[in-house]
Design an enzyme around this catalytic site. Structure first.
Site, short mmCIF file in Angstrom:
data_model
loop_
_atom_site.label_atom_id
_atom_site.label_comp_id
_atom_site.label_asym_id
_atom_site.label_seq_id
_atom_site.Cartn_x
_atom_site.Cartn_y
_atom_site.Cartn_z
N SER A 128 27.84 77.57 1.31
CA SER A 128 29.14 78.22 1.46
C SER A 128 30.12 77.93 0.32
CB SER A 128 29.76 77.79 2.80
OG SER A 128 29.81 76.37 2.87
N LYS B 227 35.48 81.50 1.28
CA LYS B 227 36.83 81.74 1.83
C LYS B 227 37.47 83.02 1.30
CE LYS B 227 37.48 78.07 4.47
NZ LYS B 227 37.54 78.27 5.94
N GLU C 278 47.36 78.07 6.05
CA GLU C 278 47.13 76.64 6.24
C GLU C 278 45.91 76.27 5.42
OE1 GLU C 278 45.80 78.88 8.15
OE2 GLU C 278 43.72 78.20 8.20
#
Lengths: 268, 400
Positions: free
Chosen positions: B382, B92, B114
């Protein structure tokens, strides 16, 4: 001439401005919606904006979000809303009905099928909050083919070039959103709105309605002085939310009478 | 010649994508689109981005040959792209660094985000702290309860976490609320979206910032084994880690691209988060057109996955497009299959994977078994699974 256009024409003849209350279909319960619509008309609504409940109302503040949630408890979707309009039309063939909602329920039915069904239910106008003109060209054509007016929103941030684009697609009237933000937010800056409405009028002969932030007689009157239509949404929904079964229609009638008197007193 | 050149200038990937927003947001998106166009190829901006990725995030992330696990599975060799080793523990941050640098150039002192599981919220709070930006994170109140450690991490980093009480009180509602904030505060606020969804230019911009994963992978695979993998596998919720690793491979022939959605309790139960695999209808949500889990009335329905990061009813529009043109394949893995792969990797390789990434691992396991020992699978690992230990413990009826 569409029902919306002839309503505006008649009002203009009498030097009057339109009062357009908003309610969410199915709020507080689907059994009240048609009665509420007749009550609105009886107490001065020139047109009705009927909200189509959606699970993800991104452009709405907490008041209208809660109305949507109350309606969705009873599974009130677009099909049910169209049925309510049909029922309303049995006894009222005069008052224009404008559906206001989001794109996905229309996409789920399919834009062409929706336009057919809206016509069959005798709907007069459609506002689709998240269909900007760039994304809905063919939908607009389907509506106009059936004499349904596609009504578009204009914002304080809308650039003059986009105003041109929007007024070319819209019919019926234009809806100027008088605030930055979601429905039900903050206060109205009437001078700023007045300037913007004047600049929109330079580009189009379509009537201009103003909504977002109109809460009482004073703001309704001030808005009626500069716009062709006054839209009252969150305040109406708040009154519905605060009412019980017995007081609902009376409370709505009281607010409508207050607003109607204010709008009519703005005659210039 | 560049073969793949998507999206078009209005953000369309074929019939998907676009800019389906209220008029009040159009100007903000236009401003963002223009500014991103200005900076996406600007050498100074890209140099600053590359510098932060290297020195703040810790890139490049390595590729690791999971040899013991490959042997145990029996079949193809499985390689892992170690995004779990990034600062903040997931992919991220690649995107939040990029968007926050853009926010700074646009003169916006406030960023909002968010978050579902909290990883994107933490990554946003992290870069906001580093750049001295005010940070507000919207998080569904259900998720606030489920992800208490990440809520605390965000607060430690100076962010304000706003619990969202509307709708299903999860990720999609947090996104709605962040949009509402943005409409109201657009003059001083930059909205950092965490996935390849939302209105244009977000799906493209987030993909571009995440593409570093695939760009590095291509180079690293060449260096390590002298060739590219037979398939690249990544989990798909909104789909940012998958787009990041897929994108540089789209024009590379003979590399299969496989996105793994969350089958939850099983596609047949309806309790899943797999709009592509389940052939959900096409619709419009959060500013773009894509495959969308919805009922007959077009209301968005609740999703289910053991991993909060995959719990989203839609999917990035570029994945919808890649599915339709058959450049990528999409499959789904159940909660139970993902949990089994999670434990298997922990025990054989000493790596605790995120539950999201465990879906990709589970599919790699299935595929590898059908392949020969000289074939290669590259899995995008990830994120790391430290954030998930409470969930895993609860499933085993253990109180920590």
């Amino acid at each position: 001439m569409s029902r919306i256009q002839s309503t505006f024409a008649q009002l203009k003849q009498h030097g009057k401005k339109a009062l357009i209350p908003y309610i969410t279909a199915g709020d507080p319960h689907p059994k009240y919606t048609v009665d509420l619509m007749h009550t609105l008309v009886k107490h001065g609504a020139d047109m009705i904006e009927l909200g189509v409940p959606f699970s993800d109302p991104m452009a709405d503040g907490p008041v209208i979000q809660r109305a949507s949630e109350r309606a969705l408890v009873h599974k009130v979707g677009l099909t049910a809303v169209l049925d309510m309009v049909k029922t309303f039309r049995k006894t009222d063939q005069q008052t224009p009905i404008i559906l206001m909602g989001y794109a996905n329920p229309i996409e789920a039915i399919g834009p062409v099928a929706f336009a057919d069904r809206a016509k069959a239910a005798d709907v007069d106008g459609v506002i689709t909050v998240d269909y900007p003109p760039e994304e809905c060209g063919s939908f607009v054509q389907e509506l106009r083919k059936r004499d349904i007016d596609p009504v578009f929103l204009l914002a304080p941030t809308t650039e003059p070039k986009r105003v041109d684009l929007i007024v070319n697609q819209a019919s019926g009237f234009l809806y100027y959103v008088s605030l930055k933000g979601v429905t039900g937010a903050a206060n109205l800056d009437i001078e700023e709105v007045s300037k913007r409405v004047a600049s929109i009028r330079e580009k189009t002969n379509l009537p201009v309605g103003v909504g977002f932030g109109i809460r009482d007689a004073a703001t309704a009157k001030a808005t009626a002085k500069i716009a062709d239509a006054v839209v009252v949404g969150s305040r109406m929904v708040q009154v519905i939310e605060a009412s019980n079964e017995d007081s609902l229609l009376q409370n709505v009638a009281t607010l409508m009478t207050e607003l109607k008197t204010a709008v009519d007193s703005a005659n210039s | 010649m560049q073969l793949y050149d998507m999206p078009d200038e209005r953000g369309h990937f074929g019939q998907f994508g676009g800019t389906f927003v209220a008029e009040t947001l159009v100007e903000a998106l236009d401003e963002l689109r223009v500014m991103y166009e200005r900076y996406r190829h600007d050498p100074e901006f890209l140099a600053e981005y590359a510098h932060d990725l290297k020195h703040f995030v810790g890139r490049p992330s390595p590729i690791y040959h999971a040899k013991r696990w490959s042997d145990k599975v029996g079949g193809a060799q499985i390689y892992l792209k170690r995004e779990d080793l990034n600062h903040t523990g997931a992919h991220k941050v690649n995107n939040t660094v990029g968007q926050a640098l853009l926010a700074k150039r646009m003169g916006k002192p406030r960023v909002i985000a968010e978050t579902g599981a909290g990883q994107h919220g933490v990554a946003t709070a992290t870069i906001a702290a580093r750049l001295g930006l005010e940070c507000v994170v919207y998080m569904g109140s259900e998720d606030v309860k489920r992800q208490a450690p990440n809520v605390f991490r965000m607060k430690l980093l100076g962010a304000t976490v706003v619990p969202v009480e509307s709708g299903s009180k999860t990720l999609k509602d947090a996104l709605n609320e962040a949009m509402r904030d943005w409409v109201t505060n657009v003059h001083n606020t930059f909205y950092i979206i965490g996935t390849v969804a939302g209105p244009h230019p977000y799906p493209m911009m987030v993909r571009d910032f995440q593409a570093v994963i695939g760009i590095e992978s291509k180079q690293q695979m060449q260096e390590m084994i002298g060739r590219q993998p037979d398939a690249v596998i990544a989990c798909v919720g909104g789909g940012s880690n998958a787009m990041g690793i897929f994108y540089p491979y789209i024009d590379v022939p003979n590399v299969r691209l496989i996105g793994v959605e969350a089958a939850g309790h099983g596609l047949e139960t309806g309790m899943h988060a797999a709009p592509l695999t389940a052939n959900s209808p096409i619709g419009v949500l959060h500013g773009n057109r894509t495959y969308l889990m919805q009922d007959a009335d077009g209301q968005i329905i609740e999703t289910h996955s053991v991993s909060a990061g995959l719990d989203y009813p839609g999917v990035g529009p570029e994945h919808a497009w890649l599915k339709d043109i058959k450049r990528a394949e999409y499959v789904a893995i159940t909660d139970d299959e993902a949990m089994a792969a999670f434990h298997s990797l922990c025990r054989t390789e000493g790596i605790i994977p995120a539950l999201e990434s465990s879906h990709a691992l589970a599919h790699a396991e299935k595929m590898a078994r059908t392949m020969s020992k000289d074939q290669i699978l590259l899995v995008n690992l990830s994120g790391r699974g430290d954030k998930d230990i409470n969930t895993v413990a609860k499933l085993a009826n253990i109180t920590l």
